[in-house]
Design a protein around this motif. Structure first.
Motif, PDB file in Angstrom:
ATOM      1  N   ARG A 153       0.821  -1.206   0.000  1.00 42.81           N
ATOM      2  CA  ARG A 153       0.000   0.000   0.000  1.00 42.81           C
ATOM      3  C   ARG A 153       0.859   1.262   0.000  1.00 42.81           C
ATOM      4  O   ARG A 153       0.497   2.263  -0.606  1.00 42.81           O
ATOM      5  CB  ARG A 153      -0.917   0.021   1.212  1.00 42.81           C
ATOM      6  CG  ARG A 153      -2.076  -0.914   1.091  1.00 42.81           C
ATOM      7  CD  ARG A 153      -2.986  -0.792   2.275  1.00 42.81           C
ATOM      8  NE  ARG A 153      -4.067  -1.761   2.199  1.00 42.81           N
ATOM      9  CZ  ARG A 153      -4.889  -2.017   3.182  1.00 42.81           C
ATOM     10  NH1 ARG A 153      -4.783  -1.373   4.323  1.00 42.81           N
ATOM     11  NH2 ARG A 153      -5.839  -2.911   3.050  1.00 42.81           N
ATOM     12  N   ALA A 154       1.988   1.219   0.680  1.00 47.52           N
ATOM     13  CA  ALA A 154       2.867   2.390   0.732  1.00 47.52           C
ATOM     14  C   ALA A 154       3.502   2.659  -0.624  1.00 47.52           C
ATOM     15  O   ALA A 154       3.761   3.810  -0.982  1.00 47.52           O
ATOM     16  CB  ALA A 154       3.947   2.192   1.784  1.00 47.52           C
ATOM     17  N   GLN A 155       3.756   1.621  -1.409  1.00 45.84           N
ATOM     18  CA  GLN A 155       4.382   1.788  -2.712  1.00 45.84           C
ATOM     19  C   GLN A 155       3.379   2.112  -3.810  1.00 45.84           C
ATOM     20  O   GLN A 155       3.741   2.672  -4.831  1.00 45.84           O
ATOM     21  CB  GLN A 155       5.148   0.517  -3.087  1.00 45.84           C
ATOM     22  CG  GLN A 155       6.342   0.274  -2.204  1.00 45.84           C
ATOM     23  CD  GLN A 155       6.999  -1.055  -2.488  1.00 45.84           C
ATOM     24  OE1 GLN A 155       6.528  -1.828  -3.304  1.00 45.84           O
ATOM     25  NE2 GLN A 155       8.101  -1.317  -1.809  1.00 45.84           N
ATOM     26  N   ALA A 156       2.115   1.762  -3.614  1.00 47.40           N
ATOM     27  CA  ALA A 156       1.101   2.005  -4.632  1.00 47.40           C
ATOM     28  C   ALA A 156       0.743   3.488  -4.648  1.00 47.40           C
ATOM     29  O   ALA A 156       0.577   4.106  -3.603  1.00 47.40           O
ATOM     30  CB  ALA A 156      -0.141   1.176  -4.352  1.00 47.40           C
ATOM     31  N   PRO A 157       0.633   4.069  -5.836  1.00 50.06           N
ATOM     32  CA  PRO A 157       0.251   5.484  -5.895  1.00 50.06           C
ATOM     33  C   PRO A 157      -1.207   5.661  -5.486  1.00 50.06           C
ATOM     34  O   PRO A 157      -2.067   4.868  -5.827  1.00 50.06           O
ATOM     35  CB  PRO A 157       0.449   5.840  -7.365  1.00 50.06           C
ATOM     36  CG  PRO A 157       0.342   4.550  -8.088  1.00 50.06           C
ATOM     37  CD  PRO A 157       0.838   3.491  -7.144  1.00 50.06           C
ATOM     38  N   ALA A 158      -1.452   6.689  -4.721  1.00 45.33           N
ATOM     39  CA  ALA A 158      -2.813   7.000  -4.312  1.00 45.33           C
ATOM     40  C   ALA A 158      -3.509   7.726  -5.446  1.00 45.33           C
ATOM     41  O   ALA A 158      -2.961   8.657  -6.028  1.00 45.33           O
ATOM     42  CB  ALA A 158      -2.800   7.866  -3.065  1.00 45.33           C
ATOM     43  N   VAL A 159      -4.694   7.291  -5.789  1.00 39.81           N
ATOM     44  CA  VAL A 159      -5.443   7.894  -6.889  1.00 39.81           C
ATOM     45  C   VAL A 159      -6.725   8.474  -6.313  1.00 39.81           C
ATOM     46  O   VAL A 159      -7.576   7.765  -5.804  1.00 39.81           O
ATOM     47  CB  VAL A 159      -5.780   6.839  -7.967  1.00 39.81           C
ATOM     48  CG1 VAL A 159      -6.601   7.464  -9.076  1.00 39.81           C
ATOM     49  CG2 VAL A 159      -4.515   6.230  -8.514  1.00 39.81           C
ATOM     50  N   TYR A 160      -6.802   9.785  -6.382  1.00 38.66           N
ATOM     51  CA  TYR A 160      -8.000  10.479  -5.945  1.00 38.66           C
ATOM     52  C   TYR A 160      -8.482  11.322  -7.110  1.00 38.66           C
ATOM     53  O   TYR A 160      -7.793  12.222  -7.573  1.00 38.66           O
ATOM     54  CB  TYR A 160      -7.709  11.393  -4.746  1.00 38.66           C
ATOM     55  CG  TYR A 160      -7.191  10.635  -3.553  1.00 38.66           C
ATOM     56  CD1 TYR A 160      -8.062   9.908  -2.756  1.00 38.66           C
ATOM     57  CD2 TYR A 160      -5.845  10.644  -3.227  1.00 38.66           C
ATOM     58  CE1 TYR A 160      -7.593   9.206  -1.661  1.00 38.66           C
ATOM     59  CE2 TYR A 160      -5.374   9.952  -2.129  1.00 38.66           C
ATOM     60  CZ  TYR A 160      -6.262   9.235  -1.353  1.00 38.66           C
ATOM     61  OH  TYR A 160      -5.802   8.549  -0.279  1.00 38.66           O
ATOM     62  N   SER A 161      -9.659  11.016  -7.600  1.00 40.99           N
ATOM     63  CA  SER A 161     -10.199  11.795  -8.710  1.00 40.99           C
ATOM     64  C   SER A 161     -11.709  11.887  -8.558  1.00 40.99           C
ATOM     65  O   SER A 161     -12.334  11.083  -7.880  1.00 40.99           O
ATOM     66  CB  SER A 161      -9.841  11.150 -10.047  1.00 40.99           C
ATOM     67  OG  SER A 161     -10.420   9.867 -10.131  1.00 40.99           O
ATOM     68  N   ALA A 162     -12.258  12.866  -9.221  1.00 34.09           N
ATOM     69  CA  ALA A 162     -13.702  13.038  -9.211  1.00 34.09           C
ATOM     70  C   ALA A 162     -14.339  11.920 -10.033  1.00 34.09           C
ATOM     71  O   ALA A 162     -13.743  11.426 -10.983  1.00 34.09           O
ATOM     72  CB  ALA A 162     -14.073  14.396  -9.803  1.00 34.09           C
TER      73      ALA A 162
END
Length: 83
Positions: free
Chosen positions: A47-56
């Motif tokens: 989880r720390a290595q995975a990019p966080a994706v926040y989008s509408a």
């Protein structure tokens, strides 16, 4: 339970059996605990290595038509809405 039996059993033959059961079940518990902890650490590292994706949400998701693509039955297919 086996810890109590180790203290309560007085016959030498039964004490030997109970002691082995206690050691084997304790080792199995320790193995399970170590495996569980390793899985937790591995999941946290992933989880720390995975990019966080926040989008509408997309317009399809806001109208509910995206549900037609993913196979959920929460919304009727878009072709039936137009009728």
């Amino acid at each position: 339970a086996s810890g109590y039996l180790v203290q309560a059993v007085t016959a030498p033959a039964w004490l030997n059996v109970v002691a082995w059961v206690h050691l084997v079940t304790g080792a199995a518990y320790l193995g399970g605990l170590i495996l569980h902890q390793a899985m937790v650490v591995r999941r946290r590292m992933a989880r720390a290595q995975a990019p966080a994706v926040y989008s509408a949400p997309s317009p399809e998701a806001r109208t509910g038509r995206l549900a037609d693509c993913v196979g959920t039955t929460l919304h009727a297919p878009s072709t039936q809405r137009n009728r």
